[in-house]
Enzyme design. Structure first.
Site, PDB file in Angstrom:
ATOM      1  CG  ASP A 107      -1.910  -1.146   1.208  1.00 28.06           C
ATOM      2  OD1 ASP A 107      -1.843  -1.982   0.293  1.00 28.06           O
ATOM      3  OD2 ASP A 107      -2.735  -1.221   2.133  1.00 28.06           O
TER       4      ASP A 107
ATOM      5  CE  LYS B 209      -4.132  -4.106   1.355  1.00 29.65           C
ATOM      6  NZ  LYS B 209      -4.781  -3.130   2.236  1.00 29.65           N
TER       7      LYS B 209
ATOM      8  CG  HIS C 188     -11.012   1.524  -0.045  1.00 32.46           C
ATOM      9  ND1 HIS C 188     -10.959   0.191   0.272  1.00 32.46           N
ATOM     10  CD2 HIS C 188     -10.162   2.157   0.823  1.00 32.46           C
ATOM     11  CE1 HIS C 188     -10.114   0.022   1.275  1.00 32.46           C
ATOM     12  NE2 HIS C 188      -9.619   1.187   1.627  1.00 32.46           N
TER      13      HIS C 188
ATOM     14  CB  CYS D  83      -1.879  -2.683   5.353  1.00 34.85           C
ATOM     15  SG  CYS D  83      -3.560  -1.996   5.329  1.00 34.85           S
TER      16      CYS D  83
ATOM     17  CG  HIS E 137      -8.163   5.581   2.860  1.00 37.42           C
ATOM     18  ND1 HIS E 137      -9.131   5.440   3.845  1.00 37.42           N
ATOM     19  CD2 HIS E 137      -7.668   4.321   2.655  1.00 37.42           C
ATOM     20  CE1 HIS E 137      -9.206   4.180   4.217  1.00 37.42           C
ATOM     21  NE2 HIS E 137      -8.338   3.468   3.506  1.00 37.42           N
TER      22      HIS E 137
ATOM     23  CG  ASP F 256      -6.397  -0.006   1.259  1.00 37.43           C
ATOM     24  OD1 ASP F 256      -6.196  -1.227   1.358  1.00 37.43           O
ATOM     25  OD2 ASP F 256      -6.492   0.744   2.245  1.00 37.43           O
TER      26      ASP F 256
END
Length: 208
Positions: free
Chosen positions: A24, A109, A67, A148, A84, A65
């Site tokens: 990340d 993810k 999202h 993470c 974020h 990430d």
């Protein structure tokens, strides 16, 4: 939090079964809406690992990430974090200083609204991809130490991978003071070995 002090480890010779896992290292975590303290200082160090693994033809995996805009981890949905790493936005992009090449494997993810994931293994094909590559030892660094990175290292050990924790290339959120150091201690208790770039045998010297 700056990079933690650690005992000197034995020199590490990279092998064909090694893989670099960057957790990340995205703009929002480096300098954006959920910036991790001192994260900008970790990026050039991680970029050195990228160059070293690329030079040796070893696999490089970058988790992220990714999202949706209404993700359950966001405060307006009752989660703990500000919005974020929304998929497709500049904040979700990898920090450009990493200079990830076209051969880097990207693992996304937490891609649905109702499911969060700290570990790069959770709900992804990371384990499958690593096993197809024949990877047995993982060199893990990125953001953030106490979230993470910690979760990814835990799941890697649960799956039987040997893990080297890149302590010069991690930084912690430290919501509670000392969270990062405690996370490192837990990862070591689980068998992760803390190393720095200078511990790699034959690591490419860089000047300037």
């Amino acid at each position: 939090m700056t990079a933690p002090a650690t005992k000197r480890t034995r020199p590490i010779a990279l092998e064909a079964s090694d893989a670099l896992v960057l957790v990340d290292v995205q703009r929002d975590f480096v300098s954006g809406t959920l910036a991790v303290p001192d994260a900008p200082a970790a990026v050039p160090i991680l970029a050195r690992y990228v160059r070293e693994f690329a030079r040796r033809g070893l696999p490089i995996i970058a988790t992220r990430d990714w999202h949706p805009s209404g993700h359950c981890s966001f405060r307006d949905r009752g989660g703990p974090w500000p919005p974020h790493c929304i998929a497709g936005t500049p904040g979700a992009a990898f920090d450009e200083r990493l200079s990830l090449g076209p051969d880097a494997i990207v693992i996304s993810k937490a891609v649905t609204e109702e499911r969060d994931a700290y570990s790069g293994f959770e709900g992804t094909e990371l384990d499958l991809r690593l096993r197809k590559l024949g990877a047995r030892r993982l060199f893990v660094g990125g953001l953030a130490t106490d979230y993470c990175v910690r979760a990814t290292v835990h799941d890697a050990r649960e799956r039987g991978y040997e893990v080297f924790l890149l302590v010069d290339g991690i930084r912690a959120v430290d919501v509670k003071p000392g969270d990062g150091e405690r996370a490192i201690a837990r990862m070591q208790d689980e068998g992760a070995v803390p190393i720095r770039f200078t511990d790699l045998v034959g690591a490419m010297a860089e000047h300037g």
